[in-house]
Write a protein that holds these residues in place. Structure first.
Motif, PDB file in Angstrom:
ATOM      1  N   ILE A 172      36.235 -83.834   5.955  1.00 21.91           N
ATOM      2  CA  ILE A 172      36.438 -82.401   6.162  1.00 21.91           C
ATOM      3  C   ILE A 172      37.684 -82.226   7.024  1.00 21.91           C
ATOM      4  O   ILE A 172      37.762 -82.772   8.135  1.00 21.91           O
ATOM      5  N   THR A 173      38.643 -81.489   6.494  1.00 21.12           N
ATOM      6  CA  THR A 173      39.888 -81.333   7.245  1.00 21.12           C
ATOM      7  C   THR A 173      39.992 -79.961   7.886  1.00 21.12           C
ATOM      8  O   THR A 173      40.756 -79.764   8.813  1.00 21.12           O
ATOM      9  N   ASP A 174      39.217 -79.007   7.368  1.00 19.08           N
ATOM     10  CA  ASP A 174      39.289 -77.669   7.956  1.00 19.08           C
ATOM     11  C   ASP A 174      38.011 -76.900   7.641  1.00 19.08           C
ATOM     12  O   ASP A 174      37.302 -77.229   6.692  1.00 19.08           O
ATOM     13  N   MET A 175      37.757 -75.879   8.463  1.00 15.76           N
ATOM     14  CA  MET A 175      36.565 -75.054   8.247  1.00 15.76           C
ATOM     15  C   MET A 175      36.906 -73.601   8.488  1.00 15.76           C
ATOM     16  O   MET A 175      37.642 -73.284   9.412  1.00 15.76           O
ATOM     17  N   LEU A 176      36.353 -72.730   7.657  1.00 14.15           N
ATOM     18  CA  LEU A 176      36.548 -71.296   7.872  1.00 14.15           C
ATOM     19  C   LEU A 176      35.185 -70.626   7.949  1.00 14.15           C
ATOM     20  O   LEU A 176      34.315 -70.868   7.113  1.00 14.15           O
ATOM     21  N   ILE A 177      35.003 -69.797   8.961  1.00 18.37           N
ATOM     22  CA  ILE A 177      33.734 -69.099   9.111  1.00 18.37           C
ATOM     23  C   ILE A 177      33.939 -67.624   8.789  1.00 18.37           C
ATOM     24  O   ILE A 177      34.953 -67.038   9.164  1.00 18.37           O
ATOM     25  N   ASP A 221      34.917 -76.271  16.075  1.00 18.99           N
ATOM     26  CA  ASP A 221      35.773 -76.693  17.186  1.00 18.99           C
ATOM     27  C   ASP A 221      36.048 -78.192  17.179  1.00 18.99           C
ATOM     28  O   ASP A 221      36.992 -78.652  17.815  1.00 18.99           O
ATOM     29  N   ASN A 222      35.191 -78.950  16.495  1.00 15.60           N
ATOM     30  CA  ASN A 222      35.344 -80.399  16.549  1.00 15.60           C
ATOM     31  C   ASN A 222      35.899 -80.996  15.266  1.00 15.60           C
ATOM     32  O   ASN A 222      35.913 -82.208  15.107  1.00 15.60           O
ATOM     33  N   VAL A 223      36.345 -80.133  14.363  1.00 15.59           N
ATOM     34  CA  VAL A 223      36.742 -80.632  13.050  1.00 15.59           C
ATOM     35  C   VAL A 223      37.904 -81.631  13.141  1.00 15.59           C
ATOM     36  O   VAL A 223      37.974 -82.594  12.383  1.00 15.59           O
ATOM     37  N   LYS A 224      38.772 -81.436  14.088  1.00 13.20           N
ATOM     38  CA  LYS A 224      39.900 -82.360  14.239  1.00 13.20           C
ATOM     39  C   LYS A 224      39.543 -83.535  15.154  1.00 13.20           C
ATOM     40  O   LYS A 224      40.178 -84.572  15.126  1.00 13.20           O
ATOM     41  N   LYS A 225      38.552 -83.341  16.018  1.00 14.82           N
ATOM     42  CA  LYS A 225      38.244 -84.371  17.013  1.00 14.82           C
ATOM     43  C   LYS A 225      37.261 -85.415  16.498  1.00 14.82           C
ATOM     44  O   LYS A 225      37.298 -86.565  16.907  1.00 14.82           O
ATOM     45  N   LEU A 226      36.362 -84.987  15.623  1.00 10.45           N
ATOM     46  CA  LEU A 226      35.306 -85.901  15.168  1.00 10.45           C
ATOM     47  C   LEU A 226      35.488 -86.250  13.697  1.00 10.45           C
ATOM     48  O   LEU A 226      36.221 -85.590  12.966  1.00 10.45           O
ATOM     49  N   ASN A 227      34.789 -87.286  13.312  1.00 10.46           N
ATOM     50  CA  ASN A 227      34.820 -87.772  11.952  1.00 10.46           C
ATOM     51  C   ASN A 227      33.782 -87.009  11.125  1.00 10.46           C
ATOM     52  O   ASN A 227      32.600 -87.320  11.175  1.00 10.46           O
ATOM     53  N   MET A 228      34.205 -85.971  10.398  1.00 17.75           N
ATOM     54  CA  MET A 228      33.222 -85.161   9.664  1.00 17.75           C
ATOM     55  C   MET A 228      33.418 -85.329   8.166  1.00 17.75           C
ATOM     56  O   MET A 228      34.542 -85.314   7.668  1.00 17.75           O
ATOM     57  N   TYR A 229      32.300 -85.450   7.457  1.00 16.67           N
ATOM     58  CA  TYR A 229      32.351 -85.633   6.017  1.00 16.67           C
ATOM     59  C   TYR A 229      31.493 -84.593   5.302  1.00 16.67           C
ATOM     60  O   TYR A 229      30.489 -84.126   5.846  1.00 16.67           O
ATOM     61  N   GLY A 230      31.922 -84.262   4.101  1.00 16.52           N
ATOM     62  CA  GLY A 230      31.140 -83.321   3.295  1.00 16.52           C
ATOM     63  C   GLY A 230      30.385 -84.082   2.209  1.00 16.52           C
ATOM     64  O   GLY A 230      30.878 -85.066   1.668  1.00 16.52           O
ATOM     65  N   TYR A 231      29.144 -83.639   1.903  1.00 12.46           N
ATOM     66  CA  TYR A 231      28.323 -84.287   0.871  1.00 12.46           C
ATOM     67  C   TYR A 231      27.955 -83.220  -0.138  1.00 12.46           C
ATOM     68  O   TYR A 231      27.290 -82.229   0.211  1.00 12.46           O
ATOM     69  N   GLU A 232      28.404 -83.407  -1.360  1.00 10.16           N
ATOM     70  CA  GLU A 232      28.182 -82.345  -2.338  1.00 10.16           C
ATOM     71  C   GLU A 232      26.747 -82.351  -2.873  1.00 10.16           C
ATOM     72  O   GLU A 232      26.221 -83.378  -3.292  1.00 10.16           O
ATOM     73  N   VAL A 233      26.135 -81.171  -2.833  1.00 10.18           N
ATOM     74  CA  VAL A 233      24.793 -80.991  -3.396  1.00 10.18           C
ATOM     75  C   VAL A 233      24.965 -80.599  -4.854  1.00 10.18           C
ATOM     76  O   VAL A 233      25.650 -79.625  -5.162  1.00 10.18           O
ATOM     77  N   LYS A 234      24.372 -81.395  -5.754  1.00 11.57           N
ATOM     78  CA  LYS A 234      24.501 -81.080  -7.179  1.00 11.57           C
ATOM     79  C   LYS A 234      23.142 -80.689  -7.743  1.00 11.57           C
ATOM     80  O   LYS A 234      22.125 -80.883  -7.113  1.00 11.57           O
ATOM     81  N   GLY A 235      23.162 -80.169  -8.937  1.00 15.58           N
ATOM     82  CA  GLY A 235      21.908 -79.785  -9.577  1.00 15.58           C
ATOM     83  C   GLY A 235      21.446 -78.429  -9.086  1.00 15.58           C
ATOM     84  O   GLY A 235      22.206 -77.664  -8.482  1.00 15.58           O
ATOM     85  N   TYR A 236      20.163 -78.132  -9.339  1.00 17.86           N
ATOM     86  CA  TYR A 236      19.626 -76.823  -8.980  1.00 17.86           C
ATOM     87  C   TYR A 236      19.494 -76.714  -7.463  1.00 17.86           C
ATOM     88  O   TYR A 236      18.776 -77.493  -6.836  1.00 17.86           O
ATOM     89  N   SER A 237      20.209 -75.787  -6.880  1.00 16.88           N
ATOM     90  CA  SER A 237      20.094 -75.546  -5.450  1.00 16.88           C
ATOM     91  C   SER A 237      20.505 -74.106  -5.228  1.00 16.88           C
ATOM     92  O   SER A 237      21.613 -73.712  -5.569  1.00 16.88           O
ATOM     93  N   LYS A 238      19.610 -73.298  -4.724  1.00 17.17           N
ATOM     94  CA  LYS A 238      19.914 -71.874  -4.574  1.00 17.17           C
ATOM     95  C   LYS A 238      19.760 -71.462  -3.126  1.00 17.17           C
ATOM     96  O   LYS A 238      18.893 -71.949  -2.403  1.00 17.17           O
ATOM     97  N   HIS A 239      20.612 -70.529  -2.760  1.00  9.14           N
ATOM     98  CA  HIS A 239      20.717 -70.122  -1.385  1.00  9.14           C
ATOM     99  C   HIS A 239      20.335 -68.646  -1.291  1.00  9.14           C
ATOM    100  O   HIS A 239      20.939 -67.813  -1.960  1.00  9.14           O
ATOM    101  N   ILE A 240      19.318 -68.318  -0.509  1.00 11.88           N
ATOM    102  CA  ILE A 240      18.861 -66.930  -0.431  1.00 11.88           C
ATOM    103  C   ILE A 240      19.608 -66.199   0.686  1.00 11.88           C
ATOM    104  O   ILE A 240      19.528 -66.603   1.844  1.00 11.88           O
ATOM    105  N   ALA A 241      20.347 -65.143   0.321  1.00  8.83           N
ATOM    106  CA  ALA A 241      21.085 -64.411   1.345  1.00  8.83           C
ATOM    107  C   ALA A 241      20.673 -62.946   1.423  1.00  8.83           C
ATOM    108  O   ALA A 241      21.115 -62.227   2.315  1.00  8.83           O
TER     109      ALA A 241
END
Lengths: 369, 398
Positions: A172-177, A221-241
């Motif tokens: 992960i190189t950057d994050m936007l909220i 705040d730690n995206v540049k300082k720590l080793n962060m990785y993204g893991y892609e969720v595949k298949g059926y996955s739904k997010h209730i908003a």
């Protein structure tokens, strides 16, 4: 097995504000779903099926129904001699104002855990997810923090979406909220894995600096300082908003493919069961395209609806595109469409309730109409 | 040291139930599925739980695997106390040798030690092959009130049926003066339900005496009860009113299932406990047509159902038709198949357009017609026809 190094934390109230009506008397985790489940069943069953033996459920308020649902945790096979499920509620007059303060106040619980890593999850995600694979990825990448994400367009109602920029290695190189471009992005969903001692030190640092936003101050705040990785969720996955999402995602269970994937018999979704009789269809019943739990008694016409356990539908009633929760009684000759009827509601004969697909009407628990 | 239990129940569940044919090929009769989500043994076990009986010994012998696994720690019936609950008692080896249970009385005799450790005042003997709901505590209260040594539950049957049962002839005060096993000319219609309450000290004495008799079949009905009556023990009949059915034959098993769908029959499944499979709610497709039927969780139905009971996880394809049938867990009925007046056992597979059984009105000679039974895991090929009354225990090709 490496998975024994991973403990689970579920925030039961996180996202309560997304379903204000349904959470007025309960936590998001205990919102009914799919005719016999509660939202927390997915995270809890996934953890159990992934071999996680220690799960802490952080509940800040309205957790009576949650405690009743979880009981000893045995329904999820999380009632072991040395581990299992623990409900962590505020104590000594504290309140869990946010995730960081909650974990800070619960540092005693975290410190006694023997597991070196923690997976933090919430309840708004409907998926059959293998945390073990996620954890193996986290270990393989030697990550400080791993974040599960899904490629999707951020839903309009999402309160604080977190979009990740990820390089080809998964880092992960950057994050936007709270940035919603309306285009497909890598949206963080459901869960984060982090080393326990790192989590605790970040939490303490945040509290002393009074920067108390989990996404902003621990992740972004730690995206540049720590080793962060993204893991892609595949298949059926739904997010209730939102309640419209809630309605739509419930209805997605009508697809046999979705049911096969979500309720995979090799990795079942567990829930607290009640001893209901099988559902009884009367001579005047006409039911199509619906999902029906046990213990119902149906003498009317039902189409495109989800009926939870113990629902009664009277003769001559027509129910279309509704979600009817447990033990609700609908009298004779009623007409309902696009309605979400909460538990223990009584609808007297000859009543009509009509909502719209994007705006289903909601009837609160124990209402008599 | 076990805390005293006033009452211990002993449930006879070792019988083969040979008249159920393929249905009991690999499981004991009490484990046969019943009523959409139950097994027969759920009825006596739930009755025990609802009567406040906390110690239940289940005597198993024939094909006990499914039954033992199903009963497990007894938790679904609240029979998982720290010093009580349900215990499966199978025949065992001892210093004196090893012996199968040679009769109902011998089975209890071999487990005197199990009963003794609870120091009970009363022992209730039950059988695992009847469908009924009964509060045993009321029967025990009657037993105490009468100051009886043995009380036998009886149900009023019709005079024609009476010759199929053990009939008890009683004095006006309810005391028994005669047993009449399957009488040709019954004097009364009080049929024994196979439910007995004994004072434990008395029963213990008679079991030991009976065991010593070489010519005895070690059976309650044939040996122990007549011996007690001849010795002048106080024996009373307790009349039970309500639904009761022996499900020992294919026809009676089918009838009892159909009774659940009949609103005029007083069989209510409320407070009958069972193990629940972990499956999502059942789904009805766009072509589903369902009338007067009962469905458990996990089914997926796109066909037509009438007067039928589907257990958990049954799949019914588009255009399939099921009438007056019982489909046990996990069975698959493919598109266009017809299942009429049949029992389809667990995980059987009925191929496309196959026809199982038939309507009774199509068979003028009623002897040609009967309930068809498809055994567990049997595969019926596409288009195959299975006649009514057939009992299928191997795969059928066209």
């Amino acid at each position: 097995m490496s998975i024994n190094k991973l403990a689970g934390i579920i925030f039961a109230n996180l996202g309560d504000e997304k379903l204000p009506e349904l959470t007025s008397k309960r936590s998001l985790g205990s919102v009914p779903f799919g005719g016999k489940y509660r939202l927390i069943d997915f995270a809890l069953s996934n953890m159990s099926n992934s071999g996680i033996n220690n799960v802490g459920i952080i509940a800040k308020n309205n957790f009576h129904s949650l405690m009743d649902h979880i009981g000893s945790g045995r329904a999820w096979d999380l009632s072991k001699r040395r581990s299992g499920v623990t409900i962590l509620s505020p104590y000594n007059g504290n309140s869990f104002e946010n995730r960081i303060m909650a974990m800070y106040q619960l540092h005693g619980y975290f410190e006694q855990l023997k597991e070196e890593h923690i997976v933090i999850a919430s309840c708004e995600c409907i998926q059959n997810f293998d945390y073990q694979k996620f954890f193996e990825y986290h270990l393989k990448k030697d990550a400080d923090i791993s974040i599960a994400y899904q490629k999707m367009t951020i839903p309009d109602n999402e309160t604080a979406p977190l979009a990740l920029t990820i390089n080809e290695d998964g880092k992960i190189t950057d994050m936007l909220i709270k940035f919603n471009s309306g285009e497909e992005c890598n949206m963080a969903v459901s869960s984060v894995i982090i080393r326990k001692d790192l989590l605790m030190s970040l939490v303490k640092k945040c509290v002393s600096a009074n920067t108390l936003n989990f996404r902003q101050n621990i992740l972004q705040d730690n995206v540049k300082k720590l080793n962060m990785y993204g893991y892609e969720v595949k298949g059926y996955s739904k997010h209730i908003a939102s309640i419209a999402d809630y309605f739509r995602i419930n209805m997605s269970l009508m697809s046999q493919d979705v049911r096969k994937e979500l309720f995979n018999p090799l990795r079942p979704i567990y829930t607290k069961v009640r001893d209901d009789m099988p559902t009884r269809y009367g001579l005047t019943s006409k039911v199509t395209g619906s999902l029906v739990a046990q213990g119902c008694k149906i003498d009317g016409e039902v189409d495109g609806s989800i009926l939870s356990k113990g629902v009664t539908i009277g003769k001559g009633s027509v129910i279309k595109n509704c979600i009817i929760m447990q033990d609700t009684k609908i009298g004779e000759n009623c007409k309902l469409s696009y309605a979400i009827i909460d538990k223990d509601v009584v609808i007297q004969p000859n009543r009509s309730l009509m909502g719209y697909e994007t705006y289903p009407i909601y009837v609160a628990k124990q209402t008599i109409i | 040291m076990y805390p005293k239990q006033e009452v211990v129940a002993m449930l006879l569940a070792g019988g083969q139930g040979s008249r159920l044919g393929v249905l009991t090929k690999r499981l004991a009769k009490p484990a046969v599925p019943f009523g959409g989500k139950y097994r027969i043994i759920d009825f006596p076990l739930s009755n025990c739980a609802n009567s406040g009986i906390e110690a239940v010994g289940v005597l198993t012998q024939y094909q006990p695997l499914v039954l033992n696994e199903y009963i497990g720690n007894g938790q679904p019936w609240d029979l998982d106390g720290m010093h009580s609950g349900v215990t499966c008692l199978s025949p065992y080896q001892a210093v004196e040798g090893a012996e199968w249970y040679s009769g109902t009385a011998n089975a209890i005799y071999q487990n005197i030690a199990y009963i003794d450790r609870y120091h009970p005042d009363y022992v209730v003997i039950l059988s695992g092959d009847h469908i009924y709901k009964m509060d045993y505590s009321e029967m025990i209260a009657y037993h105490k009130e009468k100051g009886a040594d043995c009380t036998i539950a009886v149900i009023d049957v019709s005079l024609e049926e009476a010759s199929r049962f053990g009939i008890l002839n009683t004095n006006p005060d309810g005391s028994i003066y005669e047993f009449d096993e399957k009488p040709k000319h019954p004097k009364s219609t009080n049929a024994s339900m196979g439910i007995y309450v004994f004072n434990w000290d008395k029963l213990r004495k008679y079991l030991i005496e009976d065991e010593a008799k070489e010519d005895s079949d070690h059976d309650f009905g044939k040996n122990v009860l007549p011996a007690m009556l001849n010795a002048g023990e106080k024996m009373f009949a307790y009349s039970f009113e309500g639904y009761w059915k022996d499900v020992g034959t294919i026809d009676s098993l089918w009838d009892a299932n159909m009774d659940i769908l009949n609103p005029n029959v007083s069989l209510n499944l409320k407070n009958v406990y069972s193990r629940n499979p972990m499956m999502p709610p059942h789904h009805l497709g766009e072509n589903a047509e369902i009338q007067n039927s009962m469905l458990a969780d996990g089914c997926d139905v796109d066909g037509k159902l009438e007067f039928s009971i589907l257990f958990s996880g049954v799949t019914v394809g588009k255009g399939a038709e099921i009438n007056s049938s019982i489909i046990m867990p996990g069975a698959v009925i493919e598109e266009g198949a017809k299942v009429l007046y049949s029992i389809v056992a667990e995980n059987a597979h009925i191929g496309k357009n196959a026809v199982i059984g038939g309507y009774p009105e199509d068979y003028p000679n009623r002897d040609d017609w009967g309930v068809a039974v498809i055994g567990a895991d049997i595969n019926i090929a596409e288009g195959a026809k299975i006649a009514p009354k057939a009992m299928v225990d191997s795969d059928v090709e066209v």
